[in-house]
Design an enzyme around this catalytic site. Structure first.
Site, short mmCIF file in Angstrom:
data_model
loop_
_atom_site.label_atom_id
_atom_site.label_comp_id
_atom_site.label_asym_id
_atom_site.label_seq_id
_atom_site.Cartn_x
_atom_site.Cartn_y
_atom_site.Cartn_z
N GLY A 104 8.37 -32.26 124.54
CA GLY A 104 7.53 -33.45 124.71
C GLY A 104 7.19 -33.54 126.18
O GLY A 104 6.79 -32.56 126.78
N GLU A 105 7.42 -34.70 126.74
CA GLU A 105 7.15 -34.90 128.16
C GLU A 105 8.48 -35.30 128.82
O GLU A 105 9.02 -36.37 128.53
CB GLU A 105 6.08 -35.99 128.29
CG GLU A 105 5.85 -36.51 129.68
CD GLU A 105 5.51 -35.41 130.68
OE1 GLU A 105 4.70 -34.53 130.36
OE2 GLU A 105 6.09 -35.43 131.78
N SER A 106 8.99 -34.42 129.67
CA SER A 106 10.36 -34.61 130.15
C SER A 106 10.54 -35.87 130.99
O SER A 106 11.61 -36.50 130.93
CB SER A 106 10.84 -33.38 130.91
OG SER A 106 10.01 -33.13 132.02
N ARG A 125 8.93 -26.54 135.97
CA ARG A 125 8.12 -27.15 134.91
C ARG A 125 6.73 -26.53 134.86
O ARG A 125 6.20 -26.11 135.88
CB ARG A 125 7.94 -28.65 135.17
CG ARG A 125 9.18 -29.45 134.92
CD ARG A 125 8.91 -30.91 135.19
NE ARG A 125 7.99 -31.49 134.22
CZ ARG A 125 7.41 -32.68 134.35
NH1 ARG A 125 7.64 -33.41 135.42
NH2 ARG A 125 6.60 -33.13 133.43
N ILE A 182 4.37 -23.99 124.92
CA ILE A 182 3.36 -25.04 125.15
C ILE A 182 3.64 -25.71 126.49
O ILE A 182 4.64 -26.42 126.64
CB ILE A 182 3.40 -26.10 124.02
CG1 ILE A 182 3.21 -25.44 122.65
CG2 ILE A 182 2.32 -27.17 124.26
CD1 ILE A 182 3.47 -26.37 121.47
N ARG A 183 2.80 -25.44 127.47
CA ARG A 183 3.03 -25.95 128.84
C ARG A 183 4.52 -25.83 129.20
O ARG A 183 5.17 -26.77 129.65
CB ARG A 183 2.55 -27.39 128.99
CG ARG A 183 1.03 -27.51 128.88
CD ARG A 183 0.54 -28.93 129.08
NE ARG A 183 1.10 -29.86 128.12
CZ ARG A 183 0.70 -29.94 126.84
NH1 ARG A 183 -0.28 -29.18 126.40
NH2 ARG A 183 1.26 -30.80 126.03
N GLU A 240 10.97 -24.86 116.57
CA GLU A 240 10.78 -25.73 115.40
C GLU A 240 9.36 -25.62 114.85
O GLU A 240 9.06 -26.18 113.80
CB GLU A 240 11.12 -27.20 115.77
CG GLU A 240 10.07 -27.96 116.57
CD GLU A 240 9.98 -27.56 118.05
OE1 GLU A 240 10.63 -26.58 118.45
OE2 GLU A 240 9.22 -28.23 118.78
N HIS A 294 9.23 -23.35 121.55
CA HIS A 294 9.42 -24.33 120.46
C HIS A 294 9.80 -23.63 119.15
O HIS A 294 8.91 -23.34 118.34
CB HIS A 294 8.11 -25.10 120.23
CG HIS A 294 7.80 -26.11 121.27
ND1 HIS A 294 8.02 -27.47 121.11
CD2 HIS A 294 7.28 -25.98 122.51
CE1 HIS A 294 7.65 -28.12 122.18
NE2 HIS A 294 7.19 -27.24 123.06
N CYS A 329 12.14 -26.77 125.41
CA CYS A 329 11.02 -27.09 126.31
C CYS A 329 11.35 -28.30 127.19
O CYS A 329 12.18 -28.17 128.07
CB CYS A 329 9.74 -27.27 125.49
SG CYS A 329 8.28 -26.95 126.48
N1 GLN Z 1 5.40 -29.66 130.31
C1 GLN Z 1 6.35 -30.52 129.67
C2 GLN Z 1 7.29 -31.16 130.69
O1 GLN Z 1 7.38 -30.71 131.77
C3 GLN Z 1 7.14 -29.78 128.63
C4 GLN Z 1 6.23 -29.29 127.54
C5 GLN Z 1 6.85 -29.26 126.19
O2 GLN Z 1 7.92 -29.80 125.95
N2 GLN Z 1 6.12 -28.66 125.27
O3 GLN Z 1 7.94 -32.12 130.39
#
Ligand code: GLN
Length: 192
Positions: free
Chosen positions: A46-48, A105, A134-135, A172, A170, A78
């Protein structure tokens, strides 16, 4: 045996379904009391910064750290990997600091935002694992007590340190539940 999935933000539903596909019950964790029901925890992608902030707001940071100290296995994917890291490069965001790794990151971001790759993961056997990035972060440095389970282009992307497991990608989001089964085995060993 029940597995908690931290359900504050991000891809928690997919992890729950994956754990259920292994025949194990999953519990969405949003408050400290839910941790009492589980023997292992997944911290999703997600977004850390958001996950870290919500974790602290709800008192889950201390609750998770206490269980981790008592030996509960934790798997971070992630953003979840970022939450487990001792050091997040160039950032003062909150992390649990449970693994002796330094993460960068969005490290693949300058090359490609998101991609998939058939990643060799020797502990899972001969067949590579279809890894979805993913990113994604990568692990810039890992202490000698951290086991490296997979690398992509010489970058560390999957590690284990004692009861903690973390992937940049990921697992999952594929139909392949081998990494979730690997984690479930860690939890079974910790419980026995
Ligand atoms: N770029 C996100 C972060 O730094 C991580 C991306 C993800 O969990 N798919 O939080």
């Amino acid at each position: 045996m029940k597995i908690g999935v931290l359900a504050l933000q991000g891809a928690f539903r997919e992890h729950r379904l994956m754990i259920e596909s292994c025949g194990t019950e999953a519990v969405e964790v949003r408050k400290p009391a839910s941790l009492d029901q589980v023997q292992g925890l997944i911290i999703p992608g997600g977004e850390s910064t958001t996950i870290g902030k919500l974790m602290c707001d709800f008192g889950l940071d201390q609750a998770i750290l206490q269980r981790a100290e008592a030996g509960m296995p934790i798997f971070g994917t992630c953003a979840g990997l970022i939450m487990l890291a001792k050091t997040v490069r160039g950032s003062n965001q909150f992390s649990l600091g449970l693994m002796d790794i330094e993460v960068e990151r969005n490290a693949f971001g300058r090359q490609v935002d998101s991609f998939e790759f058939d990643l060799p993961v020797p502990v899972l056997g001969y067949k590579p694992f279809r890894a979805v990035f993913i990113r994604a972060p990568w692990i810039e440095k890992a202490a000698p007590n951290v086991g490296i389970l997979a690398q992509y282009n010489e970058k560390i992307v999957f590690v284990r340190q004692g009861n903690f497991l973390a992937s940049s990608f990921h697992p999952e989001l594929t139909g392949d539940n081998r990494i979730h089964r690997y984690f479930l085995n860690m939890v079974k060993e910790a419980v026995n």
